[in-house]
Design an enzyme around this catalytic site. Sequence first.
Site, mmCIF file in Angstrom:
data_model
loop_
_atom_site.group_PDB
_atom_site.id
_atom_site.type_symbol
_atom_site.label_atom_id
_atom_site.label_comp_id
_atom_site.label_asym_id
_atom_site.label_seq_id
_atom_site.Cartn_x
_atom_site.Cartn_y
_atom_site.Cartn_z
ATOM 1 N N HIS A 89 0.871 -1.176 0.000
ATOM 2 C CA HIS A 89 0.000 0.000 0.000
ATOM 3 C C HIS A 89 0.905 1.221 0.000
ATOM 4 O O HIS A 89 1.884 1.271 0.747
ATOM 5 C CB HIS A 89 -0.876 -0.028 1.255
ATOM 6 C CG HIS A 89 -2.017 0.933 1.215
ATOM 7 N ND1 HIS A 89 -1.840 2.294 1.278
ATOM 8 C CD2 HIS A 89 -3.357 0.731 1.126
ATOM 9 C CE1 HIS A 89 -3.025 2.890 1.221
ATOM 10 N NE2 HIS A 89 -3.964 1.957 1.130
ATOM 11 N N ARG A 101 -6.649 10.235 0.016
ATOM 12 C CA ARG A 101 -6.468 10.712 -1.355
ATOM 13 C C ARG A 101 -7.806 10.790 -2.084
ATOM 14 O O ARG A 101 -8.055 11.706 -2.859
ATOM 15 C CB ARG A 101 -5.482 9.805 -2.102
ATOM 16 C CG ARG A 101 -4.046 10.068 -1.704
ATOM 17 C CD ARG A 101 -3.093 9.035 -2.282
ATOM 18 N NE ARG A 101 -3.214 7.766 -1.572
ATOM 19 C CZ ARG A 101 -3.308 6.589 -2.155
ATOM 20 N NH1 ARG A 101 -3.300 6.494 -3.470
ATOM 21 N NH2 ARG A 101 -3.409 5.495 -1.433
#
Length: 665
Positions: free
Chosen positions: A256, A276
């Site tokens: 990740h 995000r």
Amino acid sequence: MAHVERHQWDVVIIGAGGAGLRAAIEARERGLRTAVICKSLFGKAHTVMAEGGIAASMGNVNDGDNWQVHFRDTMRGGKFLNQWRMAELHAREAPDRVWELETWGALFDRTKDGRISQRNFGGHEYPRLAHVGDRTGLELIRTLQQKVVSLQQEDFNESGDYEARIKVFQECTVTRILKEDGDGGDDGARVSGAFCYERESGRFFVLEAPAVVLATGGIGKSFKVTSNSWEYTGDGHALALLAGASLINMEFVQFHPTGMVWPPSVKGILVTESVRGDGGVLRNSEGKRFMFDYVPDVFKEKYAESEQEADGWYEDPDTNRRPPELLPRDEVARAINAEVKAGRGSPHGGVFLDVSTRMPAETIKRRLPSMHHQFRELADVDITAEPMEVGPTCHYVMGGVDVDSDTAAARGVPGLFAAGEVAGGMHGSNRLGGNSLSDLLVFGRRAGLHAAEYARACAHERPAAGAEQVDAAAAEALRPFGEAQEPGAAGASGATDASGASRGGGRPAENPYAVHQELQQSMNELVGIIRREEEMSEALERLGDLRERAGRATVEGHRQFNPGWHLALDLRNMLLVSECVARAALNRTESRGGHTRDDYPEMDREWRRANLVCALKAAAEGRGERAERISLRRREMPPIRKDLLELFEKEELIKYLTDEELTSE
Ligand code: FAD
């Protein structure tokens, strides 16, 4: 060997995360007596840690969404290596599974007009993730647990026994799948149950059942920097191998892009992609929003070229393209890695992830409450006022048990099923965020359904686990003590003498914690985010040494809650799984999704047609501990069904498929 208690069930589910609980509910609803067993407390599984949301194309926020778009995104994210039938079933069935959760009491965040709200996430064309703030997994598990309890109440009303048809064995670990003829090899023999120990007392017991569902989650604890918690030692993967099943796609491990990098004690803890998705941006030490430099050709048409366009997308996605921060995870993780390597990293070896300049403090606290809390408590950082420091962390394994796409049955082992993170194929070479929670529900339900049907068909001739096999499993579990031991034999059997030599063996005893640490270091350094042939060969060498040392891992004390003993047993699983990852990664001479080769940086269309299948070497059980245990073979992927291929533009398919595949349509 001492008497080992046996319990009879129709279906045994190993794992009480989303996949295991959804499977258990299905099997019980079909009238089968179902046991669920889990390593930790009921309700504590990775699923509960899931933050961002569950992907399902309900089209509540953008009505352009539908299962076909979700299927396309999933295949693109996986770089077309996904078992397409799984990706199809997943995309078609995910919305029903989310609705079903609401009928069972889940309450997702809403849109202004009262529908289930959906948020943006990397690789998803439309806002698609149903969520509850950034604590979606908690709501999912709470709802599934509540459903289990309601079924138990129904059973109580009928029979006077809450556990008549569904029982949870918590804080218990399975160390072996048992089979009917007792040799555990790759012989087509049917599954007959599971050998288990209670963590608190050390007591052994057997859960007998014709159908066993593996729902044990991931493998992250083989890597040093990981978002995974202590339970994720690849047990289900190893149990499947030892029972004669195969694993596919093990070279694909997802790093990740955003884990915490500071302070060291929390390194690897996840920073959700929702940061995000909700507008957070990545910057390097020069303040540059660097992701614009890392959009690969295959994604160029779909991602914004300027900050202005990227920012415009949040308000007007129809005329602007997506920000490159929302590329699939493998792309973002590699970009961060490259920036740090180029000397443009943050003070603690990551990059900056900023929401503080992107939205008001109140919005951040409302939409990202866990992240706000996590950074304040663990790093003394206020994310409403300053950027976070983030870097890649081992998060998810795409590889897993080789299953039939429709039934979740493990190939080659009748009675064994697998669902959730432990199953391979669904996500191809890279999973999109949010696609795991939906995978758990879609394939958890399917595994429960087919395990129930299989168990019902076996009702008249239940396979039995022979005493010899149970004794062997008990002896294996006791080996770290150096001699057989009854539970509660307090203080007995310290396995090492004062000089540290193991009893009887002559070679020095090993500390399981030291072996584990070296394993994690080796996997992180040599089979991590960027891979090279020499390093992976070295990793395989080191794994040989570690296997031999793990064979000498010894523990002090007794069987009552003894974490050193538990780890000594988990080492077998981590070493098997790590060998699969390293061997498959060495063999695949291309870069694709969660497998990046420095020496083969390009994606190769020929490799798209191949799955690497790992199995336990036939004679491995009897050979020296240092010897390689995993065999690898290449298997052709089945051609993608024509109507599914037609969902893509030909220009896009050219990037992934060979000329032969394109002309044979
Ligand atoms: P898990 O939930 O991992 O449960 C595994 C179960 O198996 C546990 O009960 C464990 O105790 C048990 N078990 C393991 N070994 C044994 C054994 N030997 N004997 C008995 N029991 C055993 N995915 C998304 O889609 N959206 C997200 O927002 C998201 N956020 C995430 C955030 C974090 C921090 C992490 C770590 C993951 C996230 N993921 C997310 C991924 C997702 O949560 C996991 O892939 C998923 O929950 C795995 O579910 P599972 O049911 O397969 O296994």
